[in-house]
Design a protein around this motif. Structure first.
Motif, PDB file in Angstrom:
ATOM      1  N   ASP A 188     -16.825  39.392 -25.022  1.00  0.00           N
ATOM      2  CA  ASP A 188     -15.763  38.453 -25.400  1.00  0.00           C
ATOM      3  C   ASP A 188     -15.654  38.324 -26.917  1.00  0.00           C
ATOM      4  N   ALA A 189     -16.792  38.290 -27.604  1.00  0.00           N
ATOM      5  CA  ALA A 189     -16.782  38.205 -29.067  1.00  0.00           C
ATOM      6  C   ALA A 189     -16.147  39.465 -29.660  1.00  0.00           C
ATOM      7  N   ASP A 190     -16.467  40.623 -29.089  1.00  0.00           N
ATOM      8  CA  ASP A 190     -15.847  41.871 -29.558  1.00  0.00           C
ATOM      9  C   ASP A 190     -14.340  41.862 -29.329  1.00  0.00           C
ATOM     10  N   VAL A 241     -24.175  35.222 -32.029  1.00  0.00           N
ATOM     11  CA  VAL A 241     -24.337  35.974 -30.792  1.00  0.00           C
ATOM     12  C   VAL A 241     -25.458  36.998 -30.959  1.00  0.00           C
ATOM     13  N   GLY A 242     -25.504  37.651 -32.104  1.00  0.00           N
ATOM     14  CA  GLY A 242     -26.576  38.608 -32.373  1.00  0.00           C
ATOM     15  C   GLY A 242     -27.946  37.951 -32.354  1.00  0.00           C
ATOM     16  N   ARG A 243     -28.051  36.768 -32.951  1.00  0.00           N
ATOM     17  CA  ARG A 243     -29.334  36.045 -32.941  1.00  0.00           C
ATOM     18  C   ARG A 243     -29.712  35.641 -31.515  1.00  0.00           C
ATOM     19  N   LEU A 244     -28.722  35.217 -30.739  1.00  0.00           N
ATOM     20  CA  LEU A 244     -28.996  34.862 -29.341  1.00  0.00           C
ATOM     21  C   LEU A 244     -29.494  36.073 -28.555  1.00  0.00           C
ATOM     22  N   VAL A 264      -0.222  31.947 -43.257  1.00  0.00           N
ATOM     23  CA  VAL A 264      -0.744  32.724 -42.128  1.00  0.00           C
ATOM     24  C   VAL A 264      -1.922  33.576 -42.584  1.00  0.00           C
ATOM     25  N   HIS A 265      -1.800  34.186 -43.760  1.00  0.00           N
ATOM     26  CA  HIS A 265      -2.887  35.012 -44.283  1.00  0.00           C
ATOM     27  C   HIS A 265      -4.154  34.178 -44.484  1.00  0.00           C
ATOM     28  N   ASP A 266      -4.003  32.981 -45.041  1.00  0.00           N
ATOM     29  CA  ASP A 266      -5.158  32.095 -45.243  1.00  0.00           C
ATOM     30  C   ASP A 266      -5.785  31.689 -43.917  1.00  0.00           C
ATOM     31  N   GLU A 267      -4.947  31.385 -42.933  1.00  0.00           N
ATOM     32  CA  GLU A 267      -5.457  30.998 -41.608  1.00  0.00           C
ATOM     33  C   GLU A 267      -6.222  32.150 -40.966  1.00  0.00           C
ATOM     34  N   LEU A 268      -5.663  33.358 -41.061  1.00  0.00           N
ATOM     35  CA  LEU A 268      -6.343  34.520 -40.483  1.00  0.00           C
ATOM     36  C   LEU A 268      -7.669  34.793 -41.194  1.00  0.00           C
ATOM     37  N   THR A 269      -7.709  34.604 -42.497  1.00  0.00           N
ATOM     38  CA  THR A 269      -8.956  34.778 -43.241  1.00  0.00           C
ATOM     39  C   THR A 269      -9.984  33.752 -42.788  1.00  0.00           C
ATOM     40  N   SER A 270      -9.554  32.521 -42.578  1.00  0.00           N
ATOM     41  CA  SER A 270     -10.449  31.477 -42.088  1.00  0.00           C
ATOM     42  C   SER A 270     -10.977  31.809 -40.694  1.00  0.00           C
ATOM     43  N   VAL A 271     -10.081  32.244 -39.818  1.00  0.00           N
ATOM     44  CA  VAL A 271     -10.492  32.635 -38.462  1.00  0.00           C
ATOM     45  C   VAL A 271     -11.490  33.779 -38.532  1.00  0.00           C
ATOM     46  N   GLN A 272     -11.237  34.746 -39.403  1.00  0.00           N
ATOM     47  CA  GLN A 272     -12.130  35.892 -39.546  1.00  0.00           C
ATOM     48  C   GLN A 272     -13.523  35.449 -39.996  1.00  0.00           C
ATOM     49  N   ARG A 273     -13.588  34.543 -40.956  1.00  0.00           N
ATOM     50  CA  ARG A 273     -14.891  34.040 -41.435  1.00  0.00           C
ATOM     51  C   ARG A 273     -15.645  33.332 -40.315  1.00  0.00           C
ATOM     52  N   HIS A 274     -14.939  32.489 -39.572  1.00  0.00           N
ATOM     53  CA  HIS A 274     -15.586  31.763 -38.469  1.00  0.00           C
ATOM     54  C   HIS A 274     -16.032  32.728 -37.371  1.00  0.00           C
ATOM     55  N   LEU A 275     -15.209  33.719 -37.101  1.00  0.00           N
ATOM     56  CA  LEU A 275     -15.554  34.698 -36.086  1.00  0.00           C
ATOM     57  C   LEU A 275     -16.780  35.514 -36.493  1.00  0.00           C
ATOM     58  N   GLU A 276     -16.875  35.855 -37.761  1.00  0.00           N
ATOM     59  CA  GLU A 276     -18.065  36.569 -38.247  1.00  0.00           C
ATOM     60  C   GLU A 276     -19.324  35.731 -38.029  1.00  0.00           C
ATOM     61  N   GLY A 295     -28.934  40.355 -19.519  1.00  0.00           N
ATOM     62  CA  GLY A 295     -28.289  39.447 -18.572  1.00  0.00           C
ATOM     63  C   GLY A 295     -26.778  39.540 -18.613  1.00  0.00           C
ATOM     64  N   LEU A 296     -26.167  39.282 -17.462  1.00  0.00           N
ATOM     65  CA  LEU A 296     -24.712  39.322 -17.347  1.00  0.00           C
ATOM     66  C   LEU A 296     -24.046  38.349 -18.315  1.00  0.00           C
ATOM     67  N   GLU A 297     -24.587  37.157 -18.427  1.00  0.00           N
ATOM     68  CA  GLU A 297     -23.983  36.134 -19.282  1.00  0.00           C
ATOM     69  C   GLU A 297     -23.949  36.582 -20.739  1.00  0.00           C
ATOM     70  N   MET A 298     -25.055  37.150 -21.212  1.00  0.00           N
ATOM     71  CA  MET A 298     -25.120  37.582 -22.607  1.00  0.00           C
ATOM     72  C   MET A 298     -24.187  38.761 -22.847  1.00  0.00           C
ATOM     73  N   ARG A 299     -24.118  39.674 -21.889  1.00  0.00           N
ATOM     74  CA  ARG A 299     -23.195  40.804 -22.040  1.00  0.00           C
ATOM     75  C   ARG A 299     -21.753  40.315 -22.105  1.00  0.00           C
ATOM     76  N   ARG A 300     -21.431  39.322 -21.276  1.00  0.00           N
ATOM     77  CA  ARG A 300     -20.061  38.789 -21.286  1.00  0.00           C
ATOM     78  C   ARG A 300     -19.733  38.135 -22.622  1.00  0.00           C
ATOM     79  N   VAL A 301     -20.676  37.360 -23.157  1.00  0.00           N
ATOM     80  CA  VAL A 301     -20.447  36.708 -24.454  1.00  0.00           C
ATOM     81  C   VAL A 301     -20.250  37.762 -25.540  1.00  0.00           C
TER      82      VAL A 301
END
Length: 96
Positions: free
Chosen positions: A41-43, A21-24, A3-15, A32-38
């Motif tokens: 959602d990422a947060d 998202v920042g580059r976009l 579980v710890h390894d999976e969470l670390t992997s998810v964290q890396r992908h999320l980063e 725009g509404l769409e960008m604010r929503r993205v």
């Protein structure tokens, strides 16, 4: 994988998602509404993963609440002497 390894992997992908998202936002703006929503959602995903990590780090004994045994024996009828069966009327007949 643990579980710890999976969470670390998810964290890396999320980063990486958050960086994307920042580059976009830099390219198309954040007004725009769409960008604010993205962005929101990422947060939320970041917060949710942090909560999952906290839950996974707790000892297993804290994850499950204590069980309460409910007996199969009937309730004591004296507990209900001053009540009416809701919707059925009083046991002593209609009131006048």
């Amino acid at each position: 994988m643990s579980v710890h390894d999976e969470l670390t992997s998810v964290q890396r992908h999320l980063e990486e998602v958050l960086r994307s998202v920042g580059r976009l936002e830099q390219q198309i703006g954040s007004a725009g509404l769409e960008m604010r929503r993205v962005h929101v959602d990422a947060d939320h995903l970041r917060e949710s993963v942090a909560l999952l990590r906290e839950a996974a780090d707790k000892p297993a004994t804290q994850k499950r609440p204590d069980l309460v045994t409910i007996p199969d024996t009937p309730y004591d009828d004296s507990l209900w002497v001053d009540t009416d069966d809701e919707g059925l009327g009083a046991h002593h007949g209609p009131e006048h």
